[in-house]
Design an enzyme around this catalytic site. Structure first.
Site, PDB file in Angstrom:
ATOM      1  N   SER A  22       0.881  -1.339   0.052  1.00  0.00           N
ATOM      2  CA  SER A  22       0.422   0.031  -0.111  1.00  0.00           C
ATOM      3  C   SER A  22       1.035   1.308   0.123  1.00  0.00           C
ATOM      4  O   SER A  22      -0.008   2.638   0.031  1.00  0.00           O
ATOM      5  CB  SER A  22      -1.070  -0.098   1.020  1.00  0.00           C
ATOM      6  OG  SER A  22       0.284  -0.459   2.278  1.00  0.00           O
ATOM      7  N   ASN A 110      -1.987  -2.406  12.786  1.00  0.00           N
ATOM      8  CA  ASN A 110      -3.987  -2.977  12.441  1.00  0.00           C
ATOM      9  C   ASN A 110      -4.572  -1.005  13.334  1.00  0.00           C
ATOM     10  O   ASN A 110      -5.292  -0.394  12.369  1.00  0.00           O
ATOM     11  CB  ASN A 110      -4.483  -3.475  13.233  1.00  0.00           C
ATOM     12  CG  ASN A 110      -4.076  -5.368  12.530  1.00  0.00           C
ATOM     13  OD1 ASN A 110      -3.391  -4.923  11.525  1.00  0.00           O
ATOM     14  ND2 ASN A 110      -4.400  -6.016  12.985  1.00  0.00           N
ATOM     15  N   THR A 155     -40.228  26.691 -10.677  1.00  0.00           N
ATOM     16  CA  THR A 155     -40.569  24.594 -10.339  1.00  0.00           C
ATOM     17  C   THR A 155     -41.022  24.306 -11.395  1.00  0.00           C
ATOM     18  O   THR A 155     -41.155  24.950 -12.746  1.00  0.00           O
ATOM     19  CB  THR A 155     -41.667  25.163  -9.573  1.00  0.00           C
ATOM     20  OG1 THR A 155     -42.996  25.546 -10.115  1.00  0.00           O
ATOM     21  CG2 THR A 155     -41.598  25.924  -7.851  1.00  0.00           C
ATOM     22  N   HIS A 156     -40.254  22.523 -11.276  1.00  0.00           N
ATOM     23  CA  HIS A 156     -40.859  22.184 -12.531  1.00  0.00           C
ATOM     24  C   HIS A 156     -39.668  22.728 -14.006  1.00  0.00           C
ATOM     25  O   HIS A 156     -40.310  22.834 -14.397  1.00  0.00           O
ATOM     26  CB  HIS A 156     -41.894  22.028 -13.049  1.00  0.00           C
ATOM     27  CG  HIS A 156     -42.603  21.538 -12.070  1.00  0.00           C
ATOM     28  ND1 HIS A 156     -42.701  20.652 -11.157  1.00  0.00           N
ATOM     29  CD2 HIS A 156     -44.082  22.663 -10.931  1.00  0.00           C
ATOM     30  CE1 HIS A 156     -43.860  20.554 -10.869  1.00  0.00           C
ATOM     31  NE2 HIS A 156     -43.967  21.460 -10.860  1.00  0.00           N
ATOM     32  N   SER A 277     -13.922  25.798 -28.015  1.00  0.00           N
ATOM     33  CA  SER A 277     -13.513  24.628 -28.729  1.00  0.00           C
ATOM     34  C   SER A 277     -12.538  24.296 -29.833  1.00  0.00           C
ATOM     35  O   SER A 277     -12.630  26.450 -30.341  1.00  0.00           O
ATOM     36  CB  SER A 277     -15.372  24.496 -29.455  1.00  0.00           C
ATOM     37  OG  SER A 277     -15.458  23.239 -31.109  1.00  0.00           O
ATOM     38  N   ASN A 285     -17.035  27.432 -23.345  1.00  0.00           N
ATOM     39  CA  ASN A 285     -17.748  26.678 -22.974  1.00  0.00           C
ATOM     40  C   ASN A 285     -17.199  26.529 -21.081  1.00  0.00           C
ATOM     41  O   ASN A 285     -16.490  26.822 -20.758  1.00  0.00           O
ATOM     42  CB  ASN A 285     -17.580  25.060 -23.739  1.00  0.00           C
ATOM     43  CG  ASN A 285     -17.376  24.578 -24.844  1.00  0.00           C
ATOM     44  OD1 ASN A 285     -19.005  25.590 -25.262  1.00  0.00           O
ATOM     45  ND2 ASN A 285     -17.203  24.396 -25.352  1.00  0.00           N
ATOM     46  N   GLU A 290     -18.979  22.289 -15.466  1.00  0.00           N
ATOM     47  CA  GLU A 290     -19.110  21.164 -16.536  1.00  0.00           C
ATOM     48  C   GLU A 290     -18.204  19.681 -15.615  1.00  0.00           C
ATOM     49  O   GLU A 290     -19.294  18.405 -15.193  1.00  0.00           O
ATOM     50  CB  GLU A 290     -19.469  20.602 -17.855  1.00  0.00           C
ATOM     51  CG  GLU A 290     -20.031  21.665 -18.360  1.00  0.00           C
ATOM     52  CD  GLU A 290     -19.902  21.236 -20.042  1.00  0.00           C
ATOM     53  OE1 GLU A 290     -20.525  20.969 -20.435  1.00  0.00           O
ATOM     54  OE2 GLU A 290     -18.465  22.117 -20.441  1.00  0.00           O
ATOM     55  N   TYR A 317      -9.641  -6.674  12.163  1.00  0.00           N
ATOM     56  CA  TYR A 317      -9.318  -6.789  10.825  1.00  0.00           C
ATOM     57  C   TYR A 317      -8.681  -7.630   9.791  1.00  0.00           C
ATOM     58  O   TYR A 317      -8.502  -8.878   9.455  1.00  0.00           O
ATOM     59  CB  TYR A 317      -7.330  -5.590  11.464  1.00  0.00           C
ATOM     60  CG  TYR A 317      -6.997  -5.552  10.054  1.00  0.00           C
ATOM     61  CD1 TYR A 317      -6.862  -4.667   9.366  1.00  0.00           C
ATOM     62  CD2 TYR A 317      -6.264  -6.594   8.870  1.00  0.00           C
ATOM     63  CE1 TYR A 317      -6.085  -3.998   8.591  1.00  0.00           C
ATOM     64  CE2 TYR A 317      -5.507  -5.624   7.456  1.00  0.00           C
ATOM     65  CZ  TYR A 317      -5.379  -4.583   7.312  1.00  0.00           C
ATOM     66  OH  TYR A 317      -4.594  -4.186   6.251  1.00  0.00           O
ATOM     67  N   GLN A 322      -7.567  -2.283   3.323  1.00  0.00           N
ATOM     68  CA  GLN A 322      -6.507  -1.207   2.857  1.00  0.00           C
ATOM     69  C   GLN A 322      -7.269  -0.582   1.779  1.00  0.00           C
ATOM     70  O   GLN A 322      -7.196   0.323   1.243  1.00  0.00           O
ATOM     71  CB  GLN A 322      -5.317  -2.281   2.196  1.00  0.00           C
ATOM     72  CG  GLN A 322      -3.866  -1.582   1.518  1.00  0.00           C
ATOM     73  CD  GLN A 322      -2.867  -2.310   1.800  1.00  0.00           C
ATOM     74  OE1 GLN A 322      -2.781  -2.546   2.965  1.00  0.00           O
ATOM     75  NE2 GLN A 322      -2.784  -2.766   0.563  1.00  0.00           N
TER      76      GLN A 322
HETATM   77  N1  ARG Z   1      -1.825  -1.377   4.588  1.00  0.00           N
HETATM   78  C1  ARG Z   1      -2.713  -1.859   5.404  1.00  0.00           C
HETATM   79  C2  ARG Z   1      -3.640  -1.079   6.070  1.00  0.00           C
HETATM   80  O1  ARG Z   1      -3.942   0.293   4.804  1.00  0.00           O
HETATM   81  C3  ARG Z   1      -1.435  -1.441   7.174  1.00  0.00           C
HETATM   82  C4  ARG Z   1      -2.341  -2.307   8.469  1.00  0.00           C
HETATM   83  C5  ARG Z   1      -1.611  -4.165   8.183  1.00  0.00           C
HETATM   84  N2  ARG Z   1      -2.398  -5.042   8.307  1.00  0.00           N
HETATM   85  C6  ARG Z   1      -2.040  -6.416   8.516  1.00  0.00           C
HETATM   86  N3  ARG Z   1      -1.639  -6.455  10.016  1.00  0.00           N
HETATM   87  N4  ARG Z   1      -1.087  -7.068   7.711  1.00  0.00           N
HETATM   88  O2  ARG Z   1      -5.002  -2.066   5.950  1.00  0.00           O
END
Ligand code: ARG
Length: 467
Positions: A22, A110, A155-156, A277, A285, A290, A317, A322
């Site tokens: 991550s 965690n 309205t509408h 454009s 535009n 948008e 957990y 993640q």
């Molecule tokens: N990168 C993990 C997450 O975002 C961190 C926690 C990882 N914990 C584990 N038990 N593998 O959730």
């Protein structure tokens, strides 16, 4: 080396290894990871797990990592770091050696990730609120500036009654104000500290959770370790709130897009927020609007991703969690960009006041006021409505407006019309007859502007964004 490699004899599949990291996105949490680590180090020292000098070393090194993150090239380049937690630990060990390895005593990633995300959301809410304050300020400035200008209310999407242009702008003020309140509310619930929850059952060291919570500016420690390490309702709530903000921004954008068409012509787009454009030379535009309208869709997608990822997860957990990070980050940054663009647009857009005013002068926008006039003279409203509706029909046939009918013609529909009806059909009278708080009668709008200014001043003060 992995934080958990001791358990393994065989290396991970290289594709899986790369894919499960991550760090490519959670590096954004670095400063929260550092703050949380510093607070944890304090608790370790208070519990006698590390000495004062070890604490000082760890604390200073964490500080240094934080500082370097801003100005050392390639700082984040680390193909080995699994996540931001691993990354900081590696940096720490690189800086102070063995002592760095003591930091992970009595904690788990965690609880770290749950803490980092809460800190991130808290900061993001503060940031978004200061951007919201700027958008509210822009809306209010324009509302204060347009004074007696009028426009049709629909309205509408059919012309209904005239309103002060300020009244219309204040409608958006109210919507965005509530978004700000919702963010605050969400901040309140997110503002609890998971540290001390351990991996799932609570820390295995006697850590002072109050101390840690206080050091990080949280209101209190979370109450249950299984909940704290596994629920992400605070993140879901945040993205829900941002989705509602997206809805308001999107409606606002849509209305300005419509009003910028030649058919309406109520506003002129600021060039700084328009594009041309490549094919049609005459085009200007409303791309900024948008895109704001379109970005709301992205945020709703983020919201569904979060909801679905958590649905059905057993306690506590699970790595699925993640997956919440990228949509959460995306929703946060999308909201920030949209707010900035919307405020800039709002400050520069031109209101074509004459065109808005003349749109109020046709289409029988005083018909309801005429019926009210009759009702005030004792005609039951149902009959008053009928009488005015018939008068409108006659006007359509004659291609004129109600005020262009002579009194004797009005008498065909109700004898209760008197000469003063013509006063009541005038724009000022039509506006003034909406004489209730929250209505468009000018003195109520004046009052609403004042209240809005006062409310906004408290918000600007709280976020240090006072003009
Ligand atoms: N990168 C993990 C997450 O975002 C961190 C926690 C990882 N914990 C584990 N038990 N593998 O959730």
């Amino acid at each position: 080396m992995k934080m958990w490699s001791g358990r393994f004899r065989e290396p991970l599949d290289s594709h899986f290894e790369e894919w499960q990291r991550s760090f490519p996105f959670d590096y954004k949490l670095l400063r929260y990871e550092i703050a949380a680590s510093q607070a944890h180090a304090q608790a370790l020292q208070a519990a006698g797990i590390i000495t004062q000098s070890e604490f000082a070393q760890i604390n200073a090194a964490l500080e240094e990592i934080n500082k370097s993150s801003g100005h050392v090239a390639d700082f984040f380049h680390d193909p080995e770091a699994e996540d931001v937690h691993h990354f900081v630990e590696k940096k720490l060990v690189a800086l102070i050696g063995e002592t760095g390895k003591k930091l992970h005593s009595g904690r788990s990633r965690n609880e770290q990730i749950a803490t980092d995300l809460r800190l991130f959301i808290r900061d993001t809410i503060d940031h978004l609120r200061s951007l919201l304050a700027d958008l509210l300020d822009a809306l209010l400035e324009r509302a204060e500036e347009v004074k007696t200008s009028v426009m049709p209310a629909y309205t509408h999407l059919q012309r209904a009654e005239p309103v002060l242009t300020a009244h219309w702008l204040l409608a958006y003020f109210e919507m965005f104000w509530r978004d700000g309140e919702r963010l605050l509310d969400c901040r309140e619930r997110a503002n609890e500290c998971p540290l001390g929850s351990g991996a799932v059952a609570g820390a295995t060291l006697p850590l002072d959770r109050e101390l840690v919570s206080h050091a990080l500016g949280f209101a209190r420690p979370t109450a249950n370790s299984m909940d704290a390490t596994s629920d992400r309702d605070f993140a879901i709530e945040f993205v829900n709130t941002v989705s509602l903000l997206g809805i308001h921004l999107s409606r606002w954008a849509e209305e300005f897009i419509l009003f910028a068409t030649q058919e309406y012509g109520f506003i002129t787009l600021p060039q700084a927020y328009s594009t041309g454009s490549s094919a049609m030379p005459q085009k200007q535009n409303p791309d900024s609007l948008e895109l704001i309208r379109g970005k709301a869709a992205r945020t709703f997608g983020n919201q569904v991703a979060l909801l679905t990822a958590v649905k059905g997860l057993p306690l506590a957990y699970n790595k699925d969690l993640q997956e919440l990070q990228e949509p959460l980050f995306e929703a946060a940054s999308t909201a920030g960009h949209c707010l900035k663009i919307a405020a800039g647009f709002m400050r520069q857009v031109t209101f074509n006041r004459e065109r808005m005013q003349s749109a109020c002068e046709s289409g029988f926008m005083n018909a309801m006021a005429a019926a009210t006039y009759l009702a005030r003279r004792g005609v039951p409203f149902r009959q008053a409505h009928e009488a005015v509706a018939q008068a409108v029909q006659k006007c359509i046939a004659l291609e004129c407006e109600l005020e262009q009918l002579a009194l004797h013609e009005l008498h065909e529909f109700s004898p209760a019309f008197e000469l003063d009806i013509y006063e009541h059909l005038k724009m000022q009278a039509v506006l003034a007859c909406h004489d209730v708080p929250g209505g468009t009668a000018p003195h109520h709008v004046q009052q609403a502007l004042k209240v809005a200014r006062e409310k906004l001043a408290t918000m600007q003060e709280a976020h240090g964004t006072h003009a």
